[in-house]
Design an enzyme around this catalytic site. Sequence first.
Site, mmCIF file in Angstrom:
data_model
loop_
_atom_site.group_PDB
_atom_site.id
_atom_site.type_symbol
_atom_site.label_atom_id
_atom_site.label_comp_id
_atom_site.label_asym_id
_atom_site.label_seq_id
_atom_site.Cartn_x
_atom_site.Cartn_y
_atom_site.Cartn_z
ATOM 1 N N ASP A 177 -5.669 -3.681 -2.550
ATOM 2 C CA ASP A 177 -4.619 -3.442 -1.561
ATOM 3 C C ASP A 177 -3.994 -4.738 -1.018
ATOM 4 O OD1 ASP A 177 -3.254 -2.582 0.911
ATOM 5 O OD2 ASP A 177 -4.325 -0.704 0.612
ATOM 6 N N SER A 198 0.833 -1.199 0.000
ATOM 7 C CA SER A 198 0.000 0.000 0.000
ATOM 8 C C SER A 198 0.871 1.253 0.000
ATOM 9 C CB SER A 198 -0.967 -0.058 1.187
ATOM 10 O OG SER A 198 -2.081 0.775 0.982
#
Length: 256
Positions: free
Chosen positions: A154, A42
């Site tokens: 993610d 991320s």
Amino acid sequence: MGTRKKLGIAFGGGGIRGMAHIGLMEELDKRGIRPDIISGTSIGSLMGALYACGYQGSFLAALLENLSLKQIMNISPSTKGLISGNNYAEFARLLTKERNIEDLPTPLRIIATDLDRAEMTVFDHGPIWRAVHASSAIPGVFAPVEYQNTLYVDGCLCDNCPCQILRDMGAEVVVAVDLDTLKGKETPVNRQNIINILQRSIDVMGKKNSSSHLADVRLTPMKEYISSLDLAKADWALECGRREAAEKIEQIMALL
């Protein structure tokens, strides 16, 4: 300078809390130390990628002061998410100069989640910016990223602070910057705000799905909870990172 042990650094996910990653870079820069392997998830994939590209921590801190974070994280609601992520991806593309992961002087591994196969993907080649975009697509907030006929979200769903991959690649000293573990008291989530509830839910998932326990030194810079989309707290997160890095740097140097 004599030989030292092979250093791997894992930069964890956590949205705006990721500004804390810069603190460790600055402390290592002061000592002329660059990691031998970098991994990230991320926001950690973006910070790790920029670090692997050769940027200094001081440059990234100065860049943060002059950025329009609201423009990069522009709200553009759709059926897929609140933020398209296109501006974020373009920011990563420009700063990494469209380089490929395999061309970097420092080996880089970026973690994303393959939604089609429900499994972790480790990007070790291809355009850096595309991997960063895929790794950062927070479910429900960012639109998923379609790349090479695969849908990605993610990497926090699989490994939010990826130390295992560093061990697998032969790192002898592993340092993790874990943005999910708080030093102080937990702060209650805003129960009236659906975005905060969604963000906190993702944070819980990221905390459970992490290999940060495999680190030799784990930095936990966050003193209190802030939402990963609370852009006003960027400077505060940076200062938290600097304090934590200053406290842990001698421990890291001793292991090297």
